[in-house]
Design an enzyme around this catalytic site. Structure first.
Site, PDB file in Angstrom:
ATOM      1  N   LYS A 122      31.755   7.311  47.967  1.00 47.37           N
ATOM      2  CA  LYS A 122      32.997   6.652  47.457  1.00 47.37           C
ATOM      3  C   LYS A 122      33.525   7.298  46.222  1.00 47.37           C
ATOM      4  O   LYS A 122      32.870   7.044  45.165  1.00 47.37           O
ATOM      5  CB  LYS A 122      33.132   5.478  47.953  1.00 47.37           C
ATOM      6  N   SER A 175      38.868  -0.572  51.877  1.00 44.21           N
ATOM      7  CA  SER A 175      39.317   0.615  51.207  1.00 44.21           C
ATOM      8  C   SER A 175      38.496   1.646  51.424  1.00 44.21           C
ATOM      9  O   SER A 175      39.141   3.025  51.216  1.00 44.21           O
ATOM     10  CB  SER A 175      39.141   0.116  49.530  1.00 44.21           C
ATOM     11  N   SER A 235      35.659  -3.920  52.037  1.00 42.50           N
ATOM     12  CA  SER A 235      36.030  -2.368  51.999  1.00 42.50           C
ATOM     13  C   SER A 235      34.647  -1.492  52.656  1.00 42.50           C
ATOM     14  O   SER A 235      34.883  -0.553  52.769  1.00 42.50           O
ATOM     15  CB  SER A 235      36.332  -2.005  50.820  1.00 42.50           C
TER      16      SER A 235
HETATM   17  N1  GLN Z   1      41.072  -5.011  51.526  1.00 43.28           N
HETATM   18  C1  GLN Z   1      40.585  -5.937  50.480  1.00 43.28           C
HETATM   19  C2  GLN Z   1      41.819  -5.855  49.432  1.00 43.28           C
HETATM   20  O1  GLN Z   1      42.766  -4.997  49.602  1.00 43.28           O
HETATM   21  C3  GLN Z   1      39.286  -5.610  50.038  1.00 43.28           C
HETATM   22  C4  GLN Z   1      39.328  -4.400  49.190  1.00 43.28           C
HETATM   23  C5  GLN Z   1      37.579  -4.042  48.853  1.00 43.28           C
HETATM   24  O2  GLN Z   1      36.874  -4.607  49.132  1.00 43.28           O
HETATM   25  N2  GLN Z   1      37.603  -3.279  47.787  1.00 43.28           N
HETATM   26  O3  GLN Z   1      41.484  -6.299  48.440  1.00 43.28           O
END
Ligand code: GLN
Length: 506
Positions: free
Chosen positions: A85, A160, A184
């Protein structure tokens, strides 16, 4: 058009690819080239990769092949390629965190987990797409365009870490690294039919992750099987003096747990607050059927209430932006990446303003504003302080629940993958995707998501298991067993049911 047959090596698990390398049935160079060819064939359409490093990946592969030929003792995953990532820094390779702010930035060092991948000889194929600075649940806030879901290219791959999940789900990479601050790794896993693990906080070093919310961030595996996640987790875990929150515990026997195939007497608690309202009917049906499989195999299924989980999302959206607003202060146009110099009055302050105005996207700005507000004098106690209290209550719910059961279970995400564009203008709807995944981050406990079957519109759904901190082995034990039971019922892996991809541009 990609005509790869279903039994092509790139469609097998990382463990199977590693075994083929050991048996001399293929070389790492051949295996790495096969994945690079697949990326070339399908990624124009998927946009899972922001950067592909053909030369570096092949150089690692060739090095491993010659060391293997020389009889050197190698890591079990040596020669198996991986995608990382783009929030994890890689020396000499671009790292953007999905933001214009870091366009063109080349990190001068490797994250600890990347050092471990390199030391074990895993060719790094490239860097995967993500929501900007990991803020999102759909990969649509990436400054470099959205990633598409391999099951249906009009749908989101989760976020994400949608790039890592789509890469693994589309056979571009057998393994990937993700990060999970609120879901994410797990939510993209659920909506792409892949496996993702958020380790216990402190299990995997955060050194070299571009920080989003430091008390919540954890890196972990994204794979196609539970065993592959276990192998990758064992490789990247371990104490790191460069991360002050890194655990000193020895790394658990995750791979052994994944292979144990025994859930006799395991107590599985269904979280009452996370399976009713708001969860799509077929997602719930696959969840219930998965539990029935475990029960037939000897597990005990009980219902458990975690009443404070109802407030977890609200607390997360104060704590996470507060920490993010502080972590993102370093992107000021002075040290990393973008610098915008206004023609009028180019003072340091004006350069910072112009750079941050141009470099950050809307979602990132929203969270910086929210976090700065929550931390400001006069509001700190009411917002940040209250959220921290809720965090303690969530932790207490976990402690009480784990006195009754060995693992907790819920659907990973409330729905299957939604359509691109469907939620971009509705932040609250977007935030709701993480309703089931966020409690684990607030408490630092580990979680796994694996496919539970096909739900609405024939798209994959996920089931999540959570375990007490430092008991990640339990996730692999229950996950490995359930995966085998479900694959027996389906007649093979769920991903074999995904439509064949064709290439082409957007
Ligand atoms: N979707 C969640 C957010 O927008 C989690 C993001 C993540 O785990 N990096 O904060």
């Amino acid at each position: 058009m990609d005509h790869a047959p279903q039994n092509d090596i790139i469609r097998t698990s990382a463990a199977a690819q590693a075994a083929a390398l050991r048996a001399g049935e293929t070389s790492s160079e051949e295996l790495t080239r096969a994945h690079l060819d697949r990326i070339a064939a399908v990624d124009g359409d998927l946009n899972a990769f922001l950067h592909v490093d053909t030369d570096a990946a092949l150089a690692t592969a060739q090095d491993i092949d010659s060391r293997r030929a020389a009889g050197e003792e190698l890591h079990a995953l040596a020669g198996v390629p991986i995608a990382v990532k783009d929030i994890v820094v890689t020396e000499g390779q671009p790292t953007t965190a999905g933001s214009k702010m870091l366009e063109g930035w080349i990190p001068p060092y490797d994250a600890t987990l990347v050092q471990k991948l390199r030391a074990a000889g895993l060719p790094i194929l490239g860097k995967t797409n993500m929501d900007e600075f990991a803020m999102g649940s759909s990969t649509e806030s990436s400054a470099y365009g959205p990633t598409r879901n391999p099951w249906d290219r009009d749908r989101i791959p989760g976020g994400s870490g949608g790039g890592s999940a789509a890469a693994v789900g589309s056979f571009e990479a057998p393994l990937a690294i993700g990060t999970d601050t609120g879901g994410s790794i797990r939510q993209p896993g659920a909506v792409t039919g892949t496996v993702g693990v958020k380790p216990t906080y402190g299990s995997v070093s955060r050194y070299g992750l571009i920080a989003m919310a430091s008390s919540l961030d954890q890196a972990g595996p994204v794979t196609r099987t539970v065993e592959d996640s276990a192998m990758l987790h064992e490789l990247i875990a371990g104490h790191d003096p460069h991360d002050s929150t890194s655990l000193t515990d020895p790394v658990g026997a995750f791979t052994r747990a994944a292979r144990a195939q025994d859930v006799t007497g395991l107590r599985v608690g269904v979280i009452e607050e996370l399976e009713g309202e708001g969860f799509a009917p077929e997602v719930r049906a696959r969840f219930t059927e998965s539990l029935a499989q475990l029960e037939r195999a000897g597990a005990e299924i009980v219902r458990v209430s975690c009443p404070n989980f109802t407030y977890a999302l609200g607390a997360y959206y104060l704590i996470m932006p507060s920490e993010a607003s502080s972590n993102l202060a370093k992107f000021d146009g002075m040290r990393f990446g973008l610098r915008v110099v206004p023609e009028d009055h180019p003072t340091a302050e004006n350069v910072m303003k112009a750079t941050r105005g141009a470099g950050f996207g809307d979602e990132v700005k929203r969270r910086i504003l929210l976090g700065t507000y929550a931390l400001s004098a006069g509001y700190y106690d009411a917002y940040y302080g209250s959220a921290q209290k809720v965090r303690t209550l969530v932790q207490r719910d976990f402690t009480a629940a784990f006195e009754q059961v060995d693992v907790l279970a819920s659907p990973t995400a409330p729905t299957v993958a939604f359509r691109l564009g469907e939620q971009v203008d509705d932040p609250t709807a977007m935030y709701m995707n993480d309703i089931a995944t966020i409690p684990a981050n607030l408490a630092g406990v580990p979680g796994i998501s694996l496919p539970s079957g096909l739900a609405e519109d024939g798209l994959p759904a996920g089931i999540q298991f959570l375990a007490p901190a430092r008991a990640d082995e339990r996730l692999y034990r229950v996950g490995g067993a359930l995966e085998a039971l479900l694959e027996d019922a389906w007649g093979g892996p769920l991903l074999a049911k995904a439509p064949e991809l064709t290439g082409g541009a957007h």
